[in-house]
Design a protein around this motif. Structure first.
Motif, PDB file in Angstrom:
ATOM      1  N   LEU A  83      -0.645  -4.768  -4.591  1.00  0.00           N
ATOM      2  CA  LEU A  83      -0.743  -5.273  -3.221  1.00  0.00           C
ATOM      3  C   LEU A  83      -0.406  -6.758  -3.205  1.00  0.00           C
ATOM      4  CD1 LEU A  83      -4.080  -3.612  -2.039  1.00  0.00           C
ATOM      5  CD2 LEU A  83      -1.751  -2.693  -1.990  1.00  0.00           C
ATOM      6  N   VAL A 115      -4.249   2.377   1.183  1.00  0.00           N
ATOM      7  CA  VAL A 115      -4.012   2.894  -0.162  1.00  0.00           C
ATOM      8  C   VAL A 115      -4.673   4.268  -0.238  1.00  0.00           C
ATOM      9  CG1 VAL A 115      -4.510   2.629  -2.619  1.00  0.00           C
ATOM     10  CG2 VAL A 115      -3.871   0.628  -1.245  1.00  0.00           C
ATOM     11  N   GLY A 163       0.823  -1.201   0.000  1.00  0.00           N
ATOM     12  CA  GLY A 163       0.000   0.000   0.000  1.00  0.00           C
ATOM     13  C   GLY A 163       0.858   1.251   0.000  1.00  0.00           C
ATOM     14  N   LEU A 184      -0.445   0.502  -8.389  1.00  0.00           N
ATOM     15  CA  LEU A 184       0.115  -0.121  -7.193  1.00  0.00           C
ATOM     16  C   LEU A 184      -0.175  -1.606  -7.258  1.00  0.00           C
ATOM     17  CD1 LEU A 184      -0.858   2.069  -4.070  1.00  0.00           C
ATOM     18  CD2 LEU A 184       1.450   1.639  -4.928  1.00  0.00           C
ATOM     19  N   THR A 192      -9.328   5.070  -2.670  1.00  0.00           N
ATOM     20  CA  THR A 192      -8.700   5.273  -1.360  1.00  0.00           C
ATOM     21  C   THR A 192      -9.445   4.486  -0.294  1.00  0.00           C
ATOM     22  OG1 THR A 192      -7.868   7.476  -1.933  1.00  0.00           O
ATOM     23  CG2 THR A 192      -8.173   6.983   0.415  1.00  0.00           C
TER      24      THR A 192
END
Length: 121
Positions: free
Chosen positions: A20, A117, A9, A18, A90
């Motif tokens: 994870l 995140v 994150g 991104l 988010t």
């Protein structure tokens, strides 16, 4: 008991990506469904994506086409590749796995501690 630990994150600009990752450890017999939930401030927790041992994936409508879930059955890990991130993504993201400790015990759901995140515009 299965332990799940998330990583990857962070803070990212909208439109970026991104990944994870979630690793599992502890004592368990087998893992079935794995996936990711998320919870944004003031909102209910929601399923983001899940994947079966055979690799069949399901996605929340809001992330389909942008996120990709994958797993390594040999290592009992699950990843979530997130592309074209938006501020609405988010949230705290939680890894989960359906597991059992023996071949005859019921399946139980297990979650990690979560990873934040944050997507800014």
């Amino acid at each position: 008991q299965l332990q799940l630990v998330e990583s990857g994150g962070g803070l990212v600009q909208a439109g970026k990506s991104l990944t994870l990752s979630c690793t599992s450890s502890g004592s368990f017999f087998s893992i079935n469904l794995m996936g990711w939930d998320r919870q944004a401030p003031g909102k209910q927790r929601e399923l983001v994506a899940s994947i079966t041992p055979a690799g069949v994936a399901h996605y929340h409508d809001s992330v389909r086409g942008r996120f990709t879930i994958s797993r390594d059955n040999a290592r009992n890990t699950v990843n979530l590749q997130m592309n074209d991130l938006k501020p609405d993504d988010t949230a705290v993201y939680y890894c989960y796995a359906e597991a059992r400790t023996t071949s005859y015990t019921p399946w139980s759901n297990n979650w990690g501690q979560g990873t934040q995140v944050t997507v800014f515009s």
